[in-house]
Motif scaffolding. Structure first.
Motif, short mmCIF file in Angstrom:
data_model
loop_
_atom_site.label_atom_id
_atom_site.label_comp_id
_atom_site.label_asym_id
_atom_site.label_seq_id
_atom_site.Cartn_x
_atom_site.Cartn_y
_atom_site.Cartn_z
N VAL A 1 0.85 -1.20 0.00
CA VAL A 1 0.00 0.00 0.00
C VAL A 1 0.89 1.25 0.00
O VAL A 1 0.65 2.19 -0.77
CB VAL A 1 -0.97 0.02 1.21
CG1 VAL A 1 -1.84 1.28 1.17
CG2 VAL A 1 -1.85 -1.23 1.23
N GLY A 2 1.93 1.23 0.83
CA GLY A 2 2.87 2.35 0.84
C GLY A 2 3.55 2.53 -0.50
O GLY A 2 3.77 3.66 -0.96
N GLU A 3 3.88 1.42 -1.13
CA GLU A 3 4.57 1.50 -2.43
C GLU A 3 3.70 2.11 -3.52
O GLU A 3 4.16 2.98 -4.27
CB GLU A 3 5.04 0.10 -2.85
CG GLU A 3 6.20 -0.40 -1.99
CD GLU A 3 6.51 -1.88 -2.19
OE1 GLU A 3 7.36 -2.40 -1.45
OE2 GLU A 3 5.89 -2.51 -3.07
N VAL A 4 2.42 1.70 -3.58
CA VAL A 4 1.59 2.25 -4.65
C VAL A 4 1.27 3.73 -4.39
O VAL A 4 1.16 4.52 -5.34
CB VAL A 4 0.28 1.45 -4.90
CG1 VAL A 4 0.60 0.03 -5.35
CG2 VAL A 4 -0.66 1.47 -3.73
N ILE A 5 1.15 4.08 -3.11
CA ILE A 5 0.94 5.51 -2.82
C ILE A 5 2.19 6.31 -3.23
O ILE A 5 2.09 7.35 -3.89
CB ILE A 5 0.62 5.74 -1.33
CG1 ILE A 5 -0.72 5.08 -0.96
CG2 ILE A 5 0.57 7.24 -1.01
CD1 ILE A 5 -1.03 5.08 0.53
N SER A 6 3.37 5.79 -2.85
CA SER A 6 4.61 6.47 -3.19
C SER A 6 4.83 6.54 -4.69
O SER A 6 5.55 7.41 -5.19
CB SER A 6 5.80 5.76 -2.53
OG SER A 6 5.79 6.02 -1.14
N ALA A 7 4.25 5.62 -5.42
CA ALA A 7 4.35 5.63 -6.89
C ALA A 7 3.36 6.59 -7.52
O ALA A 7 3.25 6.69 -8.74
CB ALA A 7 4.12 4.21 -7.43
#
Lengths: 518, 518
Positions: free
Chosen positions: B133-139
């Protein structure tokens, strides 16, 4: 305009936000936008909430002309705090145009009658009114009509924003410096603070008044520090020996005991009297006495109750100690035994008035109640009950949880002698409707039992159990035969109080009695 | 516009209701008009709240496009309910434009990452974000910037109406048919439901999801029936064995133990280390280990703590069992021992996140805290701490109660190794400020101790106790000497997340990392 209990409600009292009563479930399932307080942030560590005086606390909380203040009355006739606060606001601070939002008003708050007469207190909202406060309201001395609400109607009105409490002054048996407060653990304990909890959530400001400051954290707490602005230490918050008033004592009257035994028989004859049923009784002599007779029936059937609800007496606690009640859900304690029991029994639990009876939340405990046994000042042939005005039309009673438990329970039993003094209790038309007849199921008197025709199922159960019952008209006839039919009371046009149904609609109005002298 | 921690906040994020951070006590004493839910009345007795499926409950509560739903994450990596609910809303009901208001997001909620990528979930508000979830937000895949709040900031935002929860889906270890719900008494217990309590008060609708339906009344309850619309029975609400994740386990690392011992020494050297002090620690290895060393110091001084606060481990419970802690005030349980202890010890009590840390109520427990020991991903020479973004700039952490306890406590100690992998922990400028430096008092690393120059009193106490300390710049220099100074990260202009200070102002923003590939 006439409402569902056939009372004429003056048009000037009605509006888009104020309708006539339309039946006990008329508002079920509708949405409510809750109101909410305006509160002050306490972000910093170590800020003290302790005040040197009630006046200092009032000033810190912005006491002002036109304000509304509240208090709880769980010290009943022994409450000192309400008077103390009213004196500070009116005499020390010279404030005026004050509204009182009380859970009850009685002899402990008689100073409020003086301030009504002096024109300083101009609004009264309460769940009960006895003594001189009732007399001055009935004499038309209050600037606006008083509003009488049930214990469930009060938190409903607060959540609806119809009562906006500027400052709640809450007497606590013990409190810490941060405001965690309890009805236990002090030198003067009142037990449950169920009347106070909801006020602390919804008041803009909350002031805890205690006579026993304890170490932080004072837990478990009835009132939580997050809802408290100030804490005041006073000499004495109340006299707990006056909690157990006449109304709350167990009867020794043989006639009342006979009625109580009959109530227990009626209960045992219904299909609800089975393992896990729930029960509440009021504080009047015969209703409280029912508890004594229940024990025998419970043992005979080898069943127990899941919960007892509401105001709690030692008699109920005794049943729990005998293993005959799983939970006591306690809004207020009627005697010292109950207060001590609350402190010691893990399944004797304090609940707020909203949890107890609020008809606008997502489901109060009254909705889960099987039986409630209640008293009445009068009951008419439509089963409408009056518990607020005396036979002279003067305010001297308290709906309390009466309308809430009557509406919520599966079987509501009214127990009352057929006559009281020289007055018929069962009559053609009650002076004031305070609990609508569609909520009442059975009437037990010392001259016989009647079942509401709306409940043929219950009539059948009683018949099957060999319990004789008659039409309520027969009881009225007997009452009139004994004491005669009273003359109609004469009233002025002035409305001195509005009796609000639990859902916020108008159930009835109380008018100024004519001729009237204090 | 630059804020009080010297971060540039893009103007388009600011407005009358959204300001930049102005210091930890900037909003103290100001008034707040609380928001409130729109709820449905349950007036009638016997109405069932039981639903056959989560979908039925969603339909009864009016689930719709554009809605916001919430859940609590006290099952941590073992939570099943959030994913279950998200699937029903997105896949079964085909809803879109959904906002998630979570207390945390991690590997148990990875399906939410899929729904973000699919454009179905368009808003995220959370106190923590790890994993995909953190990765897709950061992307940059979320339609609007995520909002990261502390555990105290979350109830503040809810009460301010900045988060309006349409439906709260609350996993409960046990519940009755009327909605009284608890984190105990079931087959899968999570212990404290402190993360869930406030949601139940403020959500328009509350759905209890349980795998253990018990007899009415299920008391004492964490969530009360008056706040519950529906109850759903499912096979399994979570896997409690996954509550104790790596972060929450006690360290055996000798370097971490050495740092923990030094933290205990620092605490013992301050004037706050006296009978009746209060304490909280985070869940990171060395901070949790401090608890072990405290026992010795407490016994040596023959003192005890008045309360331990926040997330609770068995180590804290052990101290209470030894009579060294009066009260544990528990927002979440980190292991099975703590869960069992909550069920059995009378002074181990559940509290809500608002009671814990809300800076906009009348005084949360963090304000009464003497010591808090916390970890950090990074800390800079202004003592600003980052616990949210990794050294690659990607969201992978949780402020939780970090900013709240740091601001409220008298002595906030950060404990962290000087380097982690090949990265300096003490640095010139943290990637993201998540706790402002004015809240941090002491830094303990494996290479030395530094005291915030804003606290000369503490520096003096440490010196007096013979505890060596150095300027934080010396620790930074040592870190850079060991692993070198990192290159600046490269970011896109797109703001992917806003880090909100506990009072609702903007503390920092997180931008899309460039180049970035999942």
């Amino acid at each position: 305009m006439k409402n569902a209990v056939n009372r004429e409600i003056p048009d000037h009292l009605l509006g888009s936000d104020r309708q006539v009563y339309q039946g006990k479930y008329a508002k079920d399932g509708t949405y409510v936008q809750k109101a909410s307080p305006r509160t002050r942030r306490h972000v910093k560590p170590e800020e003290t909430k302790l005040c040197q005086s009630i006046r200092e606390a009032c000033e810190r909380c912005g006491a002002h002309d036109g304000m509304t203040f509240s208090f709880h009355t769980e010290f009943r006739d022994g409450d000192y705090v309400a008077s103390m606060v009213a004196k500070v606001l009116v005499e020390d601070m010279g404030l005026k145009d004050i509204t009182v939002a009380a859970t009850s008003l009685g002899q402990a708050q008689e100073v409020i009658a003086d301030y009504i007469e002096a024109g300083k207190i101009t609004g009264i909202q309460t769940s009960g009114v006895r003594g001189r406060v009732g007399e001055v309201i009935s004499a038309g001395k209050l600037a606006q009509p008083a509003i009488i609400r049930s214990h469930g109607g009060r938190p409903r009105a607060v959540e609806a924003g119809e009562v906006q409490i500027d400052i709640a002054f809450l007497a606590a048996a013990s409190a810490d410096k941060y405001g965690n407060a309890s009805g236990l653990g002090g030198k003067n304990n009142c037990g449950s603070m169920g009347f106070a909890i909801h006020d602390a959530y919804y008041a803009d400001h909350t002031i805890i008044i205690t006579d026993c400051l304890v170490d932080f954290p004072n837990l478990p707490a009835s009132i939580n520090a997050i809802d408290v602005d100030c804490v005041c230490l006073v000499d004495q918050i109340g006299d707990p020996s006056k909690i157990s008033t006449k109304e709350a004592r167990m009867t020794e009257n043989p006639r009342e005991l006979m009625m109580a035994e009959n109530v227990a028989k009626v209960m045992a004859a219904t299909p609800y009297f089975k393992d896990g049923f729930s029960f509440q009784t009021g504080v009047g002599g015969p209703s409280l006495a029912v508890t004594q007779f229940l024990e025998k029936d419970l043992r005979a059937k080898n069943i127990k109750m899941s919960f007892c609800l509401g105001g709690t007496s030692s008699a109920i606690c005794h049943l729990q100690d005998q293993g005959l009640v799983d939970y006591i859900l306690d809004t207020q304690d009627f005697d010292q035994g109950a207060i001590k029991h609350l402190a010691s029994h893990p399944n004797h639990l304090e609940i707020s008035l909203s949890e107890y009876a609020n008809p606008a939340n997502k489901g109060a405990y009254v909705n889960m109640l099987d039986f409630v046994v209640l008293s009445a000042l009068e009951i008419d042939t439509d089963f409408n009950v009056n518990v607020v005005t005396g036979s002279d039309g003067v305010l001297r009673g308290a709906p309390g949880g009466h309308p809430d438990t009557a509406a919520g329970s599966k079987c509501c039993i009214i127990v009352t002698p057929l006559t009281r003094g020289r007055m018929a209790t069962v009559c053609d038309l009650v002076v004031t409707v305070t609990t609508p007849g569609d909520c009442i199921d059975v009437l037990v008197t010392d001259y016989g039992i009647a079942v509401n025709p709306a409940r043929p199922d219950l009539a059948e159960s009683l018949t099957a159990a060999g319990i004789k019952h008659v039409p309520i008209q027969a009881l009225r006839d007997k009452a009139y035969e004994l004491v005669g039919q009273p003359d109609d009371l004469e009233f002025d046009d002035q409305v001195v109080a509005v009796v609000e149904a639990r859902d916020g609609t108008i159930l009835d109005v109380v008018k100024k009695v004519k001729p009237f002298s204090l």
